[in-house]
Design a protein around this motif. Structure first.
Motif, mmCIF file in Angstrom:
data_model
loop_
_atom_site.group_PDB
_atom_site.id
_atom_site.type_symbol
_atom_site.label_atom_id
_atom_site.label_comp_id
_atom_site.label_asym_id
_atom_site.label_seq_id
_atom_site.Cartn_x
_atom_site.Cartn_y
_atom_site.Cartn_z
ATOM 1 N N ASN A 195 18.346 39.097 39.081
ATOM 2 C CA ASN A 195 18.524 38.300 37.864
ATOM 3 C C ASN A 195 19.950 38.443 37.336
ATOM 4 N N TRP A 196 20.853 37.718 37.961
ATOM 5 C CA TRP A 196 22.267 37.774 37.586
ATOM 6 C C TRP A 196 22.857 36.366 37.596
ATOM 7 N N GLU A 197 23.952 36.228 36.892
ATOM 8 C CA GLU A 197 24.802 35.054 37.004
ATOM 9 C C GLU A 197 26.213 35.556 37.306
ATOM 10 N N MET A 198 26.897 34.888 38.211
ATOM 11 C CA MET A 198 28.255 35.275 38.577
ATOM 12 C C MET A 198 29.202 34.185 38.088
ATOM 13 N N ILE A 199 30.025 34.527 37.109
ATOM 14 C CA ILE A 199 30.950 33.558 36.517
ATOM 15 C C ILE A 199 32.346 33.827 37.066
ATOM 16 N N ILE A 200 32.789 32.941 37.933
ATOM 17 C CA ILE A 200 34.102 33.065 38.554
ATOM 18 C C ILE A 200 35.068 32.136 37.830
ATOM 19 N N VAL A 201 36.169 32.671 37.356
ATOM 20 C CA VAL A 201 37.177 31.864 36.667
ATOM 21 C C VAL A 201 38.437 31.832 37.514
ATOM 22 N N ASP A 202 38.769 30.635 37.989
ATOM 23 C CA ASP A 202 39.946 30.475 38.837
ATOM 24 C C ASP A 202 41.187 30.250 37.984
ATOM 25 N N ASP A 203 42.185 31.082 38.215
ATOM 26 C CA ASP A 203 43.425 31.052 37.426
ATOM 27 C C ASP A 203 44.479 30.202 38.136
ATOM 28 N N VAL A 204 44.106 28.974 38.477
ATOM 29 C CA VAL A 204 44.975 27.988 39.135
ATOM 30 C C VAL A 204 45.467 28.529 40.489
ATOM 31 N N SER A 205 44.524 28.842 41.346
ATOM 32 C CA SER A 205 44.866 29.320 42.687
ATOM 33 C C SER A 205 45.540 28.214 43.492
ATOM 34 N N LYS A 206 46.393 28.638 44.421
ATOM 35 C CA LYS A 206 47.086 27.702 45.290
ATOM 36 C C LYS A 206 46.528 27.745 46.713
ATOM 37 N N ASP A 207 45.408 28.443 46.897
ATOM 38 C CA ASP A 207 44.818 28.560 48.226
ATOM 39 C C ASP A 207 43.428 27.930 48.235
ATOM 40 N N ARG A 208 42.615 28.279 49.212
ATOM 41 C CA ARG A 208 41.300 27.673 49.383
ATOM 42 C C ARG A 208 40.191 28.435 48.652
ATOM 43 N N GLY A 209 40.563 29.373 47.813
ATOM 44 C CA GLY A 209 39.561 30.160 47.100
ATOM 45 C C GLY A 209 38.522 29.313 46.372
ATOM 46 N N PRO A 210 38.951 28.337 45.533
ATOM 47 C CA PRO A 210 37.966 27.508 44.822
ATOM 48 C C PRO A 210 37.045 26.731 45.756
ATOM 49 N N GLU A 211 37.558 26.259 46.874
ATOM 50 C CA GLU A 211 36.720 25.535 47.839
ATOM 51 C C GLU A 211 35.625 26.439 48.390
ATOM 52 N N ILE A 212 35.981 27.679 48.676
ATOM 53 C CA ILE A 212 34.997 28.636 49.196
ATOM 54 C C ILE A 212 33.905 28.873 48.158
ATOM 55 N N VAL A 213 34.307 29.051 46.891
ATOM 56 C CA VAL A 213 33.330 29.280 45.824
ATOM 57 C C VAL A 213 32.400 28.067 45.685
ATOM 58 N N GLU A 214 32.955 26.875 45.717
ATOM 59 C CA GLU A 214 32.152 25.664 45.558
ATOM 60 C C GLU A 214 31.132 25.526 46.681
ATOM 61 N N ARG A 215 31.492 25.987 47.858
ATOM 62 C CA ARG A 215 30.540 25.944 48.978
ATOM 63 C C ARG A 215 29.334 26.846 48.695
ATOM 64 N N TYR A 216 29.591 28.003 48.077
ATOM 65 C CA TYR A 216 28.495 28.917 47.750
ATOM 66 C C TYR A 216 27.655 28.393 46.585
ATOM 67 N N ILE A 217 28.303 27.710 45.646
ATOM 68 C CA ILE A 217 27.580 27.169 44.490
ATOM 69 C C ILE A 217 26.512 26.167 44.929
ATOM 70 N N LYS A 218 26.794 25.400 45.968
ATOM 71 C CA LYS A 218 25.844 24.407 46.453
ATOM 72 C C LYS A 218 24.526 25.040 46.901
ATOM 73 N N PHE A 249 39.339 37.248 50.387
ATOM 74 C CA PHE A 249 38.382 38.252 49.944
ATOM 75 C C PHE A 249 37.164 37.707 49.202
ATOM 76 N N ILE A 250 37.292 36.549 48.562
ATOM 77 C CA ILE A 250 36.257 36.101 47.630
ATOM 78 C C ILE A 250 34.900 35.919 48.304
ATOM 79 N N GLU A 251 34.883 35.549 49.564
ATOM 80 C CA GLU A 251 33.611 35.313 50.238
ATOM 81 C C GLU A 251 32.785 36.593 50.341
ATOM 82 N N VAL A 252 33.416 37.683 50.770
ATOM 83 C CA VAL A 252 32.660 38.935 50.899
ATOM 84 C C VAL A 252 32.307 39.503 49.523
#
Length: 251
Positions: free
Chosen positions: A34-57, A19-22
């Protein structure tokens, strides 16, 4: 009137790769930029953080914080609130969505009326993202006492003025954190005000704590007794109102 105040979007994430991508895209699609989106990962065991990092770039307005141990949604949200730099603080869970005009309309509503706490209507959808024929329509305004009877404000719909009220954090309970947060906010303002438009979509995930009504009754009782420090009589009174509102008036 041109408004250009920074909004901090608070997003806890745990195993949300589906879901995180959409969710991120719904923030990127905002007409208010004019926003900042602060995502806090609670030690996910899936690819969620990787998806977020791709968007951060590609979008520096998005930030990712990784907790060292799994701590629950309240800890994740509070960490994001601590890091937030915006005048306004808004909440969007990692499986929910905003309409493109959500931030623009809600901030304009707050600025033009000098409101420090507002919320909108929102629509429910199923796990696959299909919209359900159920729009949650809140009252025009609520105060603390009225709000004890029923939580009508979805976490994805509320926004408060942190510049005026200060940063307000969630109590460390497993569920009803948003209810407890709004009660804390309502202790600082006379009223919360509703922008009566459907501007968000709340995803109902099978097996979630929020889908279990018995658990919700238990967590409401814990909220009234342990967080709000209400007497047994008052706790039972407001718990009864919550059950009546959810199960009887809704039907």
């Amino acid at each position: 009137m041109k408004i250009n105040k920074l909004v901090s979007v608070i997003t806890p994430m745990y195993n949300s790769e589906n879901f995180i991508e959409v969710t991120i895209q719904s923030v990127q699609s905002q007409t208010y930029e004019n926003w900042e989106m602060i995502i806090v990962d609670d030690v996910s065991k899936d690819r969620g953080p990787e998806i977020v990092e791709r968007y951060i770039k590609k979008d520096k307005r998005i930030k990712l914080i990784k907790l060292e141990k799994n701590s629950g949604g309240a800890v994740a949200r509070n960490r994001a609130i601590k890091e937030a730099k915006g005048k306004y603080i808004a909440f969007l869970d990692s499986d929910d969505l905003w309409h493109p005009e959500k931030l623009e309309k809600q901030i304009k509503f707050m600025e033009e009326n000098n409101y420090d706490f507002t919320y909108t209507w929102y629509q429910k959808m199923d796990e696959e993202g299909n919209l359900l024929d159920e729009v949650v329509r809140s009252e025009d305004k609520v105060d603390y006492t009225r709000f004890l009877k029923s939580n009508q404000i979805g976490c994805l719909a509320g926004m408060y003025n942190a510049e005026k009220l200060g940063k307000i954090y969630m109590p460390l309970i497993r569920k009803r954190q948003d209810y407890a947060l709004w009660l804390r906010v309502l202790k600082k303002v006379d009223y919360g005000y509703c922008l009566k438009e459907n501007l968000a979509q709340y995803r109902i995930v099978n097996g979630s704590v929020s889908s279990n009504k018995i658990n919700l009754i238990k967590y409401n009782w814990k909220l009234f007794r342990e967080i709000e420090k209400l007497s047994i009589f008052k706790s039972f009174y407001y718990l009864s109102w919550n059950i009546f509102t959810k199960l009887i008036l809704k039907n």
